[in-house]
Design a protein around this motif. Structure first.
Motif, PDB file in Angstrom:
ATOM      1  N   LEU A  11       0.832  -1.279  -0.080  1.00 23.03           N
ATOM      2  CA  LEU A  11      -0.023  -0.052   0.240  1.00 23.03           C
ATOM      3  C   LEU A  11       0.712   1.284  -0.080  1.00 23.03           C
ATOM      4  O   LEU A  11       0.709   2.260  -0.701  1.00 23.03           O
ATOM      5  CB  LEU A  11      -1.104   0.188   1.227  1.00 23.03           C
ATOM      6  N   THR A  12       1.852   1.090   0.630  1.00 25.71           N
ATOM      7  CA  THR A  12       2.959   2.453   0.893  1.00 25.71           C
ATOM      8  C   THR A  12       3.661   2.571  -0.587  1.00 25.71           C
ATOM      9  O   THR A  12       3.450   3.868  -1.168  1.00 25.71           O
ATOM     10  CB  THR A  12       3.837   2.360   1.747  1.00 25.71           C
ATOM     11  N   ILE A  13       3.942   1.745  -1.255  1.00 24.60           N
ATOM     12  CA  ILE A  13       4.489   1.744  -2.803  1.00 24.60           C
ATOM     13  C   ILE A  13       3.488   2.523  -3.398  1.00 24.60           C
ATOM     14  O   ILE A  13       3.707   3.624  -4.218  1.00 24.60           O
ATOM     15  CB  ILE A  13       4.639   0.598  -3.424  1.00 24.60           C
ATOM     16  N   MET A  14       2.124   1.756  -3.504  1.00 21.47           N
ATOM     17  CA  MET A  14       1.061   2.270  -4.419  1.00 21.47           C
ATOM     18  C   MET A  14       0.592   3.735  -4.013  1.00 21.47           C
ATOM     19  O   MET A  14       0.140   4.525  -4.849  1.00 21.47           O
ATOM     20  CB  MET A  14      -0.107   1.228  -4.250  1.00 21.47           C
ATOM     21  N   ILE A  15       0.431   3.978  -2.804  1.00 22.44           N
ATOM     22  CA  ILE A  15       0.032   5.339  -2.441  1.00 22.44           C
ATOM     23  C   ILE A  15       1.234   6.389  -2.931  1.00 22.44           C
ATOM     24  O   ILE A  15       0.993   7.518  -3.466  1.00 22.44           O
ATOM     25  CB  ILE A  15       0.063   5.395  -0.856  1.00 22.44           C
ATOM     26  N   GLU A  16       2.606   6.289  -2.736  1.00 18.92           N
ATOM     27  CA  GLU A  16       3.517   6.917  -3.291  1.00 18.92           C
ATOM     28  C   GLU A  16       3.397   7.177  -4.750  1.00 18.92           C
ATOM     29  O   GLU A  16       3.582   8.315  -5.327  1.00 18.92           O
ATOM     30  CB  GLU A  16       5.018   6.441  -2.888  1.00 18.92           C
ATOM     31  N   LEU A  17       2.890   6.175  -5.596  1.00 21.42           N
ATOM     32  CA  LEU A  17       2.926   6.045  -7.038  1.00 21.42           C
ATOM     33  C   LEU A  17       1.915   7.170  -7.240  1.00 21.42           C
ATOM     34  O   LEU A  17       1.699   7.884  -8.284  1.00 21.42           O
ATOM     35  CB  LEU A  17       2.931   4.723  -7.644  1.00 21.42           C
ATOM     36  N   TYR A  65       8.557   3.184 -11.567  1.00 20.60           N
ATOM     37  CA  TYR A  65       7.392   2.596 -11.747  1.00 20.60           C
ATOM     38  C   TYR A  65       6.257   3.804 -11.816  1.00 20.60           C
ATOM     39  O   TYR A  65       6.421   4.777 -11.085  1.00 20.60           O
ATOM     40  CB  TYR A  65       7.004   1.615 -10.468  1.00 20.60           C
ATOM     41  N   ILE A  66       5.175   3.331 -12.400  1.00 16.93           N
ATOM     42  CA  ILE A  66       3.961   4.421 -12.510  1.00 16.93           C
ATOM     43  C   ILE A  66       2.615   3.305 -12.471  1.00 16.93           C
ATOM     44  O   ILE A  66       2.774   1.943 -12.511  1.00 16.93           O
ATOM     45  CB  ILE A  66       3.930   5.041 -13.868  1.00 16.93           C
ATOM     46  N   LEU A  67       1.747   4.013 -12.012  1.00 14.13           N
ATOM     47  CA  LEU A  67       0.458   3.266 -11.904  1.00 14.13           C
ATOM     48  C   LEU A  67      -0.108   2.896 -13.273  1.00 14.13           C
ATOM     49  O   LEU A  67      -0.032   3.728 -14.155  1.00 14.13           O
ATOM     50  CB  LEU A  67      -0.669   4.064 -11.188  1.00 14.13           C
ATOM     51  N   ASP A 121      -6.485   7.246  -4.715  1.00 20.32           N
ATOM     52  CA  ASP A 121      -6.792   8.485  -4.610  1.00 20.32           C
ATOM     53  C   ASP A 121      -7.144   9.033  -3.307  1.00 20.32           C
ATOM     54  O   ASP A 121      -6.865   9.904  -2.670  1.00 20.32           O
ATOM     55  CB  ASP A 121      -7.806   8.924  -5.497  1.00 20.32           C
ATOM     56  N   ASP A 122      -8.098   8.253  -2.587  1.00 22.16           N
ATOM     57  CA  ASP A 122      -8.599   8.586  -1.187  1.00 22.16           C
ATOM     58  C   ASP A 122      -7.563   8.548  -0.506  1.00 22.16           C
ATOM     59  O   ASP A 122      -7.121   9.426   0.411  1.00 22.16           O
ATOM     60  CB  ASP A 122      -9.581   7.425  -0.838  1.00 22.16           C
ATOM     61  N   LEU A 123      -6.543   7.522  -0.389  1.00 24.59           N
ATOM     62  CA  LEU A 123      -5.432   7.359   0.286  1.00 24.59           C
ATOM     63  C   LEU A 123      -4.258   8.369   0.083  1.00 24.59           C
ATOM     64  O   LEU A 123      -3.651   8.968   1.081  1.00 24.59           O
ATOM     65  CB  LEU A 123      -4.758   5.784   0.506  1.00 24.59           C
ATOM     66  N   ALA A 124      -4.046   8.813  -1.063  1.00 25.17           N
ATOM     67  CA  ALA A 124      -3.021   9.826  -1.587  1.00 25.17           C
ATOM     68  C   ALA A 124      -3.414  10.947  -1.049  1.00 25.17           C
ATOM     69  O   ALA A 124      -2.649  11.932  -0.780  1.00 25.17           O
ATOM     70  CB  ALA A 124      -2.584   9.561  -2.940  1.00 25.17           C
ATOM     71  N   ASN A 125      -4.549  11.366  -1.123  1.00 29.93           N
ATOM     72  CA  ASN A 125      -5.012  12.774  -0.587  1.00 29.93           C
ATOM     73  C   ASN A 125      -5.650  12.760   0.826  1.00 29.93           C
ATOM     74  O   ASN A 125      -6.399  13.760   1.130  1.00 29.93           O
ATOM     75  CB  ASN A 125      -6.020  13.111  -1.590  1.00 29.93           C
ATOM     76  N   TYR A 126      -5.613  11.849   1.681  1.00 32.51           N
ATOM     77  CA  TYR A 126      -5.994  11.748   3.087  1.00 32.51           C
ATOM     78  C   TYR A 126      -5.375  13.027   3.707  1.00 32.51           C
ATOM     79  O   TYR A 126      -4.217  13.211   3.780  1.00 32.51           O
ATOM     80  CB  TYR A 126      -5.523  10.641   3.708  1.00 32.51           C
ATOM     81  N   SER A 127      -6.095  13.715   4.279  1.00 33.05           N
ATOM     82  CA  SER A 127      -5.621  14.992   4.941  1.00 33.05           C
ATOM     83  C   SER A 127      -5.648  14.817   6.500  1.00 33.05           C
ATOM     84  O   SER A 127      -5.588  15.755   7.285  1.00 33.05           O
ATOM     85  CB  SER A 127      -6.504  16.205   4.600  1.00 33.05           C
ATOM     86  N   GLY A 128      -5.925  13.627   6.934  1.00 33.53           N
ATOM     87  CA  GLY A 128      -5.925  13.466   8.467  1.00 33.53           C
ATOM     88  C   GLY A 128      -7.095  13.597   9.243  1.00 33.53           C
ATOM     89  O   GLY A 128      -7.459  13.743  10.245  1.00 33.53           O
TER      90      GLY A 128
END
Length: 138
Positions: A11-17, A65-67, A121-128
């Motif tokens: 998940l960390t890899i994918m969120i960073e991508l 790597y890219i999504l 997208d939800d995880l990458a843009n999570y604002s806390g």
């Protein structure tokens, strides 16, 4: 069901991508350094993600790597299933007595619903969260 480091780091890899979409390929070395993880371990995790069609590799000096699809179309469930296998709180639900089987099915379905409704997208843009932060002065 316990999510291992395979699922968590995947998940960390994918969120960073997902955070890097539109900026070109991202190397595993960069992700490993950013999160203080083993690059070698991330290399082991990226292969099944690539084989499942979730990421694409770009060769060359500026490769990485890219999504393979938009972050809004890839869910946490897609990633966890590739790296961890089927989502189930117990090994064999069918062998349980009816009351316990119903419980395990409800738990499984609840976990699936959360994973399948949460996109990269939800995880990458999570604002806390929506909680307001306060500053206290003494």
């Amino acid at each position: 069901m316990k999510i291992s480091t395979k699922g968590r780091y995947g998940l960390t890899i994918m969120i960073e991508l997902a955070k890097n979409v539109g900026e070109g390929p991202l190397s595993l070395k960069t992700i490993a350094q950013t999160h203080d993880l083993s690059e070698h371990y991330l290399e082991q995790l990226i292969a099944p993600l690539r084989n499942a069609g979730l990421v694409k590799s770009i060769r060359g000096a500026y490769g990485g790597y890219i999504l393979a699809d938009e972050p809004t179309k890839i869910t946490a469930g897609d990633i966890i299933r590739v790296l961890e296998g089927p989502i189930s709180p117990v090994e064999v639900i069918d062998d349980e007595e009816p009351a316990k089987r119903e419980l395990w099915i409800r738990i499984r379905d609840a976990v699936k619903d959360v994973l399948d409704s949460t996109t990269l997208d939800d995880l990458a843009n999570y604002s806390g969260g929506e909680q307001e932060s306060y500053m206290f002065y003494i």
